[in-house]
Motif scaffolding. Sequence first.
Motif, PDB file in Angstrom:
ATOM      1  N   GLY A  48     -24.753 -17.391   6.620  1.00 58.14           N
ATOM      2  CA  GLY A  48     -26.181 -17.270   6.824  1.00 58.14           C
ATOM      3  C   GLY A  48     -26.845 -18.568   7.225  1.00 58.14           C
ATOM      4  N   HIS A  49     -28.168 -18.537   7.158  1.00 58.47           N
ATOM      5  CA  HIS A  49     -28.982 -19.663   7.595  1.00 58.47           C
ATOM      6  C   HIS A  49     -30.203 -19.739   6.690  1.00 58.47           C
ATOM      7  N   GLY A  50     -30.547 -20.940   6.281  1.00 58.58           N
ATOM      8  CA  GLY A  50     -31.704 -21.104   5.421  1.00 58.58           C
ATOM      9  C   GLY A  50     -32.005 -22.561   5.164  1.00 58.58           C
ATOM     10  N   TYR A  51     -32.730 -22.800   4.082  1.00 59.74           N
ATOM     11  CA  TYR A  51     -33.100 -24.149   3.668  1.00 59.74           C
ATOM     12  C   TYR A  51     -32.931 -24.286   2.171  1.00 59.74           C
ATOM     13  N   MET A  52     -32.682 -25.512   1.753  1.00 62.35           N
ATOM     14  CA  MET A  52     -32.750 -25.869   0.344  1.00 62.35           C
ATOM     15  C   MET A  52     -34.019 -26.702   0.218  1.00 62.35           C
ATOM     16  N   LEU A  53     -35.000 -26.193  -0.525  1.00 58.71           N
ATOM     17  CA  LEU A  53     -36.236 -26.918  -0.774  1.00 58.71           C
ATOM     18  C   LEU A  53     -36.094 -27.606  -2.121  1.00 58.71           C
ATOM     19  N   MET A  54     -36.379 -28.913  -2.152  1.00 58.08           N
ATOM     20  CA  MET A  54     -36.191 -29.709  -3.363  1.00 58.08           C
ATOM     21  C   MET A  54     -37.447 -30.534  -3.628  1.00 58.08           C
ATOM     22  N   LEU A  91     -27.999 -14.953   3.168  1.00 57.34           N
ATOM     23  CA  LEU A  91     -27.634 -16.343   2.925  1.00 57.34           C
ATOM     24  C   LEU A  91     -26.769 -16.352   1.669  1.00 57.34           C
ATOM     25  N   VAL A  92     -25.539 -16.818   1.796  1.00 61.86           N
ATOM     26  CA  VAL A  92     -24.601 -16.832   0.675  1.00 61.86           C
ATOM     27  C   VAL A  92     -24.176 -18.277   0.430  1.00 61.86           C
ATOM     28  N   THR A  93     -24.390 -18.753  -0.788  1.00 56.66           N
ATOM     29  CA  THR A  93     -23.999 -20.109  -1.148  1.00 56.66           C
ATOM     30  C   THR A  93     -23.131 -20.116  -2.395  1.00 56.66           C
ATOM     31  N   PHE A  94     -22.247 -21.079  -2.451  1.00 60.96           N
ATOM     32  CA  PHE A  94     -21.458 -21.390  -3.639  1.00 60.96           C
ATOM     33  C   PHE A  94     -22.095 -22.626  -4.258  1.00 60.96           C
ATOM     34  N   PHE A  95     -22.217 -22.664  -5.579  1.00 60.37           N
ATOM     35  CA  PHE A  95     -22.820 -23.814  -6.248  1.00 60.37           C
ATOM     36  C   PHE A  95     -21.965 -24.257  -7.422  1.00 60.37           C
TER      37      PHE A  95
END
Length: 134
Positions: A48-54, A91-95
């Motif tokens: 997927g595609h996205g953003y990490m907002l911090m 959007l799929v993420t591993f953390f």
Amino acid sequence: MGVPASEKEIAYGTSIVYPGKVGDEYFMTKEHFHTVLDTAEVYYCLNGHGYMLMENLEGDWEAQELTSDLALYVPRRYAHRSIRIPASEPLVTFFAFPGHAGHDYGTIETKGFRKLIVERNGKPEIIDNPKWKN
């Protein structure tokens, strides 16, 4: 996650954010600090595609793009959320983070982040959060 709450262990998992919006704001994960503020986290975008907002408590913020096969570091003392931008796939993420880090959702829950990522003219745009206006 089934991992002991110990700094000697590593908590990990996957997060999936499906396509969609609420108003003009893209679907996202729930923003949070870690209960142990001095712990960091690593994300790896699987799809997927996205953003990490911090954002940290002092008001410094950053938005980093998430794309497939990209690793991203969330520094200690930063609240964070994953935001999925338009595409047909989730959007799929591993953390992964220290097992004792915990999650603090309450600190940022009232006003949210100082910035929002919304859709404007079919594209993502970072705007000031109106809840932070005086």
